[in-house]
Write an enzyme that holds these catalytic residues in place. Structure first.
Site, PDB file in Angstrom:
ATOM      1  N   LYS A 111       0.820  -1.223   0.000  1.00 47.75           N
ATOM      2  CA  LYS A 111       0.000   0.000   0.000  1.00 47.75           C
ATOM      3  C   LYS A 111       0.847   1.263   0.000  1.00 47.75           C
ATOM      4  O   LYS A 111       0.470   2.265  -0.589  1.00 47.75           O
ATOM      5  CB  LYS A 111      -0.927   0.007   1.211  1.00 47.75           C
ATOM      6  CG  LYS A 111      -2.120  -0.913   1.061  1.00 47.75           C
ATOM      7  CD  LYS A 111      -3.199  -0.526   2.047  1.00 47.75           C
ATOM      8  CE  LYS A 111      -4.433  -1.383   1.907  1.00 47.75           C
ATOM      9  NZ  LYS A 111      -5.418  -1.103   2.948  1.00 47.75           N
ATOM     10  N   LYS A 194      -4.797 -10.441  -6.906  1.00 49.51           N
ATOM     11  CA  LYS A 194      -5.950 -10.570  -6.019  1.00 49.51           C
ATOM     12  C   LYS A 194      -7.095  -9.671  -6.480  1.00 49.51           C
ATOM     13  O   LYS A 194      -6.836  -8.553  -6.918  1.00 49.51           O
ATOM     14  CB  LYS A 194      -5.478 -10.136  -4.616  1.00 49.51           C
ATOM     15  CG  LYS A 194      -6.351 -10.545  -3.481  1.00 49.51           C
ATOM     16  CD  LYS A 194      -5.742 -10.073  -2.166  1.00 49.51           C
ATOM     17  CE  LYS A 194      -5.869  -8.579  -2.008  1.00 49.51           C
ATOM     18  NZ  LYS A 194      -5.477  -8.060  -0.702  1.00 49.51           N
ATOM     19  N   LYS A 197     -10.453  -3.865  -4.269  1.00 51.89           N
ATOM     20  CA  LYS A 197     -11.181  -2.602  -4.479  1.00 51.89           C
ATOM     21  C   LYS A 197     -10.316  -1.589  -5.200  1.00 51.89           C
ATOM     22  O   LYS A 197     -10.816  -0.664  -5.826  1.00 51.89           O
ATOM     23  CB  LYS A 197     -11.549  -1.964  -3.131  1.00 51.89           C
ATOM     24  CG  LYS A 197     -12.326  -2.845  -2.206  1.00 51.89           C
ATOM     25  CD  LYS A 197     -12.493  -2.214  -0.822  1.00 51.89           C
ATOM     26  CE  LYS A 197     -12.813  -3.309   0.175  1.00 51.89           C
ATOM     27  NZ  LYS A 197     -13.139  -2.883   1.502  1.00 51.89           N
TER      28      LYS A 197
HETATM   29  P1  TYM Z   1     -10.522  -5.842   4.052  1.00 52.87           P
HETATM   30  O1  TYM Z   1     -11.538  -4.797   4.330  1.00 52.87           O
HETATM   31  O2  TYM Z   1      -9.464  -5.583   3.052  1.00 52.87           O
HETATM   32  O3  TYM Z   1     -11.233  -7.167   3.591  1.00 52.87           O
HETATM   33  C1  TYM Z   1     -12.295  -7.728   4.352  1.00 52.87           C
HETATM   34  C2  TYM Z   1     -12.215  -9.241   4.307  1.00 52.87           C
HETATM   35  O4  TYM Z   1     -12.269  -9.711   2.952  1.00 52.87           O
HETATM   36  C3  TYM Z   1     -11.177 -10.585   2.704  1.00 52.87           C
HETATM   37  N1  TYM Z   1     -10.752 -10.436   1.302  1.00 52.87           N
HETATM   38  C4  TYM Z   1     -10.650 -11.451   0.437  1.00 52.87           C
HETATM   39  N2  TYM Z   1     -10.853 -12.774   0.567  1.00 52.87           N
HETATM   40  C5  TYM Z   1     -10.665 -13.541  -0.529  1.00 52.87           C
HETATM   41  N3  TYM Z   1     -10.268 -13.051  -1.735  1.00 52.87           N
HETATM   42  C6  TYM Z   1     -10.038 -11.734  -1.910  1.00 52.87           C
HETATM   43  N4  TYM Z   1      -9.677 -11.268  -3.100  1.00 52.87           N
HETATM   44  C7  TYM Z   1     -10.221 -10.862  -0.790  1.00 52.87           C
HETATM   45  N5  TYM Z   1     -10.097  -9.516  -0.613  1.00 52.87           N
HETATM   46  C8  TYM Z   1     -10.423  -9.280   0.677  1.00 52.87           C
HETATM   47  C9  TYM Z   1     -10.080 -10.139   3.671  1.00 52.87           C
HETATM   48  O5  TYM Z   1      -9.158 -11.177   3.904  1.00 52.87           O
HETATM   49  C10 TYM Z   1     -10.891  -9.776   4.896  1.00 52.87           C
HETATM   50  O6  TYM Z   1     -11.150 -10.910   5.686  1.00 52.87           O
HETATM   51  N6  TYM Z   1      -7.341  -5.718   7.869  1.00 52.87           N
HETATM   52  C11 TYM Z   1      -8.648  -6.180   7.480  1.00 52.87           C
HETATM   53  C12 TYM Z   1      -9.775  -5.597   8.304  1.00 52.87           C
HETATM   54  C13 TYM Z   1      -9.637  -5.780   9.790  1.00 52.87           C
HETATM   55  C14 TYM Z   1      -9.776  -7.000  10.504  1.00 52.87           C
HETATM   56  C15 TYM Z   1      -9.600  -6.646  11.894  1.00 52.87           C
HETATM   57  C16 TYM Z   1     -10.000  -8.317  10.128  1.00 52.87           C
HETATM   58  C17 TYM Z   1      -9.409  -4.793  10.696  1.00 52.87           C
HETATM   59  N7  TYM Z   1      -9.400  -5.332  11.971  1.00 52.87           N
HETATM   60  C18 TYM Z   1      -9.678  -7.615  12.880  1.00 52.87           C
HETATM   61  C19 TYM Z   1     -10.057  -9.276  11.138  1.00 52.87           C
HETATM   62  C20 TYM Z   1      -9.906  -8.932  12.506  1.00 52.87           C
HETATM   63  C21 TYM Z   1      -8.857  -5.766   6.027  1.00 52.87           C
HETATM   64  O7  TYM Z   1      -8.198  -4.919   5.505  1.00 52.87           O
HETATM   65  O8  TYM Z   1      -9.875  -6.351   5.440  1.00 52.87           O
END
Ligand code: TYM
Length: 342
Positions: A111, A194, A197
């Site tokens: 990022k 991957k 967004k």
């Molecule tokens: P975020 O918002 O990027 O994504 C949310 C969830 O979606 C999953 N994900 C995917 N799974 C499969 N294939 C993909 N292409 C894909 N893109 C996204 C992510 O693995 C995630 O589970 N850091 C985290 C948010 C967070 C969090 C937490 C998660 C903040 N605090 C505490 C668990 C526990 C994030 O950026 O997710």
């Protein structure tokens, strides 16, 4: 009963990867676990967010939770900034985690890119806030997609170091829950990237609010290869998962097949058996029908909920109160362990 925590960022355009890798798995867990699902708005602002859009994006994620089947009476749904425990515990963890640990995080490197000096400090300590999210509730299990694995390892390291430094057993060592047939959904335009967004091409992803026509168009335009669909010979030694070599050779084919497997709730071997030797055109037709059938109702329910912001805000406020009550004794305990005076 173990406690589950997970979070999703309100950065706009929730997509099929978010759904299959995470949100759909949240739903099944609530039957026999205490679940806390958080819209992590404080994580979102580690990169610039338009203040006028953060609220609507927060409601979009909450609506996706509800439309996918999360019950706000049994599970807790709230947005992170409502509960100050997250920021408070994150500060303590800023003093536990080491600079070297954070420097190794691949998500930060990706990022921040080449402009590392210009990245926000928040982006750098992002994983500490994530550890605080989970550990403020002493949650033990965290359902996520594969890309969050490294962050959860850091959460474990923080819990272990805190417990060692202060000679306590305060925090559990959390377990990631990475399951289903699509733990890493790839871009529809490039099977080695991957689904995300931040990809500039709308055709790279299926958004949860896409209508039937968009879903159909994106799948029909999805990249494939000239071969016929592969069969059971592509499974690895365990007989359940496709081998790494096979995926490396035909990443787009296996991405589409794993999306089909996940949406139809059937195993990868069963999916391979069903389509082996067929042409992509016929398979894509079936994938369009299945996707519209499964995602259409979620998208329209999300649209309905987003048109009623008062209702969604009420759910987030109620969830915030319940979450704060659970985190309060943990924060009190941490203050005492660290030696803060009351
Ligand atoms: P975020 O918002 O990027 O994504 C949310 C969830 O979606 C999953 N994900 C995917 N799974 C499969 N294939 C993909 N292409 C894909 N893109 C996204 C992510 O693995 C995630 O589970 N850091 C985290 C948010 C967070 C969090 C937490 C998660 C903040 N605090 C505490 C668990 C526990 C994030 O950026 O997710």
């Amino acid at each position: 009963m173990s406690r589950i925590f997970s979070g999703v960022q309100p950065t706009g355009d929730l997509h099929l990867g978010n759904y299959l890798g995470a949100i759909r798995n949240f739903v099944g867990l609530q039957d026999d676990h205490e679940c806390i699902y958080c819209v992590v708005d404080m994580h979102a602002i580690t990169v610039w967010q338009d203040p006028a859009r953060l609220g609507p994006h927060t409601r979009e994620v909450a609506s996706a939770f509800l439309a996918s089947g999360i019950d706000p009476k049994t599970s807790i749904i709230f947005n992170q900034s409502r509960v100050s425990a997250h920021a408070e515990l994150a500060w303590v963890f800023n003093c536990v985690a080491r600079v070297g640990w954070l420097s190794r995080m691949t998500q930060f490197k990706e990022k921040a890119g080449k402009h590392r000096e210009n990245a926000s400090v928040g982006l750098y300590v992002y994983p500490n806030l994530m550890a605080a999210d989970i550990l403020a509730y002493k949650a033990t299990h965290v359902p996520v997609g594969e890309d969050q694995k490294q962050h959860l390892e850091l959460t474990r390291d923080i819990a272990i170091k805190f417990n060692n430094d202060f000679d306590t057993e305060c925090f559990p060592v959390v377990e990631p829950l990475i399951f289903g047939e699509a733990t890493r959904v790839m871009s529809l335009r490039d099977g080695t990237k991957k689904m995300s967004k931040s990809d500039p091409s709308e055709y790279s992803r299926i958004n949860l609010t896409d209508g039937a026509d968009d879903i159909a168009n994106k799948i029909r335009k999805a990249k494939t290869d000239p071969g016929e669909l592969p069969g059971l010979e592509s499974l690895g030694e365990d007989g359940q998962r496709v081998s790494k070599d096979a995926v490396a050779e035909r990443p787009e084919a296996f991405n589409l097949l794993s999306i089909y497997a996940a949406l139809s709730a059937q195993t990868m071997p069963a999916t391979l058996e069903q389509f082996a030797g067929q042409q992509f055109s016929a398979f894509k037709g079936e994938l369009v029908d299945l996707s519209v059938d499964k995602l259409g109702p979620i998208g329209s329910e999300m649209q309905r909920l987003m048109a009623d912001p008062g209702h969604v805000d009420g759910i987030l406020a109620d969830g915030g109160e319940r979450a704060a009550a659970l985190a309060e004794p943990v924060i009190r305990e941490v203050h005492e362990i660290v030696g803060f005076l009351k």
